[in-house]
Design a protein around this motif. Sequence first.
Motif, PDB file in Angstrom:
ATOM      1  N   LYS A   1      -0.686   7.284  -2.992  1.00 43.25           N
ATOM      2  CA  LYS A   1      -1.456   7.118  -4.233  1.00 43.25           C
ATOM      3  C   LYS A   1      -2.129   5.742  -4.273  1.00 43.25           C
ATOM      4  CE  LYS A   1       1.696   5.607  -7.782  1.00 43.25           C
ATOM      5  NZ  LYS A   1       3.032   5.171  -7.505  1.00 43.25           N
ATOM      6  N   THR A   2      -3.353   5.762  -4.743  1.00 44.92           N
ATOM      7  CA  THR A   2      -4.132   4.527  -4.688  1.00 44.92           C
ATOM      8  C   THR A   2      -3.732   3.565  -5.802  1.00 44.92           C
ATOM      9  OG1 THR A   2      -6.343   3.594  -4.648  1.00 44.92           O
ATOM     10  CG2 THR A   2      -6.011   5.467  -6.115  1.00 44.92           C
ATOM     11  N   GLN A   3      -3.926   2.287  -5.540  1.00 42.53           N
ATOM     12  CA  GLN A   3      -3.649   1.291  -6.568  1.00 42.53           C
ATOM     13  C   GLN A   3      -4.951   0.664  -7.045  1.00 42.53           C
ATOM     14  OE1 GLN A   3       0.309  -0.352  -6.028  1.00 42.53           O
ATOM     15  NE2 GLN A   3      -0.318  -0.617  -3.900  1.00 42.53           N
ATOM     16  N   LEU A   4      -6.055   1.280  -6.648  1.00 45.88           N
ATOM     17  CA  LEU A   4      -7.361   0.754  -7.044  1.00 45.88           C
ATOM     18  C   LEU A   4      -7.731   1.311  -8.414  1.00 45.88           C
ATOM     19  CD1 LEU A   4      -9.092   1.440  -3.614  1.00 45.88           C
ATOM     20  CD2 LEU A   4      -8.209  -0.759  -4.420  1.00 45.88           C
TER      21      LEU A   4
ATOM     22  N   THR B   1     -12.754  -4.337  -8.309  1.00 48.18           N
ATOM     23  CA  THR B   1     -11.309  -4.386  -8.130  1.00 48.18           C
ATOM     24  C   THR B   1     -10.928  -5.687  -7.434  1.00 48.18           C
ATOM     25  OG1 THR B   1     -11.141  -1.982  -7.947  1.00 48.18           O
ATOM     26  CG2 THR B   1      -9.340  -3.247  -7.031  1.00 48.18           C
TER      27      THR B   1
ATOM     28  N   VAL C   1     -14.432   3.856  -7.038  1.00 48.76           N
ATOM     29  CA  VAL C   1     -13.318   4.303  -6.205  1.00 48.76           C
ATOM     30  C   VAL C   1     -13.193   5.827  -6.174  1.00 48.76           C
ATOM     31  CG1 VAL C   1     -10.796   4.262  -6.022  1.00 48.76           C
ATOM     32  CG2 VAL C   1     -12.069   2.144  -6.381  1.00 48.76           C
TER      33      VAL C   1
ATOM     34  N   ASP D   1      -7.725   0.105  -0.233  1.00 48.16           N
ATOM     35  CA  ASP D   1      -6.359  -0.182  -0.659  1.00 48.16           C
ATOM     36  C   ASP D   1      -5.738  -1.280   0.198  1.00 48.16           C
ATOM     37  OD1 ASP D   1      -4.713   1.027  -2.799  1.00 48.16           O
ATOM     38  OD2 ASP D   1      -5.624   2.897  -2.111  1.00 48.16           O
TER      39      ASP D   1
ATOM     40  N   ARG E   1     -11.155   4.878   0.902  1.00 47.49           N
ATOM     41  CA  ARG E   1     -10.216   4.481  -0.134  1.00 47.49           C
ATOM     42  C   ARG E   1      -9.020   3.750   0.480  1.00 47.49           C
ATOM     43  NH1 ARG E   1      -5.691   7.820  -1.711  1.00 47.49           N
ATOM     44  NH2 ARG E   1      -4.719   5.977  -0.887  1.00 47.49           N
ATOM     45  N   MET E   2      -8.534   4.275   1.602  1.00 42.34           N
ATOM     46  CA  MET E   2      -7.375   3.656   2.236  1.00 42.34           C
ATOM     47  C   MET E   2      -7.725   2.260   2.739  1.00 42.34           C
ATOM     48  SD  MET E   2      -4.331   4.914   2.474  1.00 42.34           S
ATOM     49  CE  MET E   2      -3.972   6.547   3.094  1.00 42.34           C
TER      50      MET E   2
ATOM     51  N   ALA F   1      -7.285  -4.557  -0.707  1.00 44.41           N
ATOM     52  CA  ALA F   1      -6.793  -5.014  -2.009  1.00 44.41           C
ATOM     53  C   ALA F   1      -5.397  -5.629  -1.889  1.00 44.41           C
ATOM     54  CB  ALA F   1      -6.778  -3.851  -2.995  1.00 44.41           C
ATOM     55  N   ALA F   2      -4.600  -5.065  -0.972  1.00 48.12           N
ATOM     56  CA  ALA F   2      -3.233  -5.571  -0.804  1.00 48.12           C
ATOM     57  C   ALA F   2      -3.207  -6.918  -0.094  1.00 48.12           C
ATOM     58  CB  ALA F   2      -2.404  -4.552  -0.021  1.00 48.12           C
TER      59      ALA F   2
ATOM     60  N   VAL G   1       0.856  -1.180   0.000  1.00 51.61           N
ATOM     61  CA  VAL G   1       0.000   0.000   0.000  1.00 51.61           C
ATOM     62  C   VAL G   1       0.897   1.235   0.000  1.00 51.61           C
ATOM     63  CG1 VAL G   1      -1.669   1.380   1.311  1.00 51.61           C
ATOM     64  CG2 VAL G   1      -1.899  -1.110   1.254  1.00 51.61           C
TER      65      VAL G   1
END
Length: 331
Positions: free
Chosen positions: A104-107, A116, A152, A164, A160-161, A167-168, A100
Amino acid sequence: MIEVQNLTKSFRMNKKYPGFRGALKSFFSTEYTLKTAVDNISFTIQDGEIVGYIGANGAGKSTTIKMMTGILTPTSGEVRVNGVVPYEDRQKNARDIGVVFGQKTQLWWDLPLSETFTLLRDIYEVSPQDFEERMAFLDEVLELKEFLLTPVRALSLGQRMRGDLAAALIHNPKVVYLDEPTIGLDVVVKENVRKAIQKINATYGTTVILTTHDLTDIEELCSRIIIIDAGKKIYDGNLAHIKEKFGYMSSVEFLTGSPVLPEKVEFIRSLDPEYLELEYGENRLQVKFNRNNTSTTEITRQLMGTLDVLEFSIKETSIEDIVKKIYRNEV
Ligand SMILES: Nc1ncnc2c1ncn2[C@@H]1O[C@H](COP(=O)(O)OP(=O)(O)OP(=O)(O)O)[C@@H](O)[C@H]1O
Ligand SMILES: [Mg+2]
């Protein structure tokens, strides 16, 4: 296990010349200077540890993380994560790690969070049962349900965090790298994110490498910290040791209606020897003290009677303060 050996990264920067003509000259020039962002760093991290990787802005934290995750190749030295060299075997490495970058988001910006997650499920080839179990766990610790179907781009920063982070973690990685996962979050969301990190570590034995500028993150999560400054490692050890010497430092800043006179400062100093440091300007006085010996209320009460106080604010200890102390050999 993560093994980092004499890790170094230097960036080439085109030599700068002043002015517009200079800019043109720089652009076409082959001359360059080297900026060493990470300078000969070594450490070992055992499975299941939560390690805080801290330092001031520009110290080299993100650059280290980028080499550990395989995004950047070192100039010299080596990283091994469970035997894999991340920047040489990026695919193999990616299966076992989660990342993470809070800044900046990776979504996928236009997709609902849930999509996602299904995309990531397919990329990482997570079985349907594992996926279900994992999502249930992540929803429990990060409370994702209420915004799973929101695109997103419409999520709040805190949502969002959390997205993220989830997602990780979908593929249940052995190691997660969290580069400022609490940046910009309010106190409540920060606390939720910390609890989630703790729970993930406790439940799955996930190794966590965490960078942050928030000392509370460190206090609540890390038993071990590595401090770097200007690319060099300056401390690697237990947090209790740092806290004992320094961690309970607090400071209060007073703004006054009339100048703070040196006599007043001397008087305040004599009130209580536990004042560790006094810093003052014309209409300003900052008191740094040890919370083990006195309280903010006590300090404020004493100073209200001595100075012509207009307002005061309580400041948290910063990572920079700790770095300074280490240089003065106080830790
Ligand atoms: N791609 C690059 N090219 C040139 N210099 C770089 C590059 N990436 C980083 N640097 C420089 O390397 C140094 C370390 O940067 P890095 O991003 O690792 O710091 P950081 O500790 O993560 O800081 P922050 O707390 O601000 O995130 C900085 O001086 C930065 O300007
Ligand atoms: Mg950074």
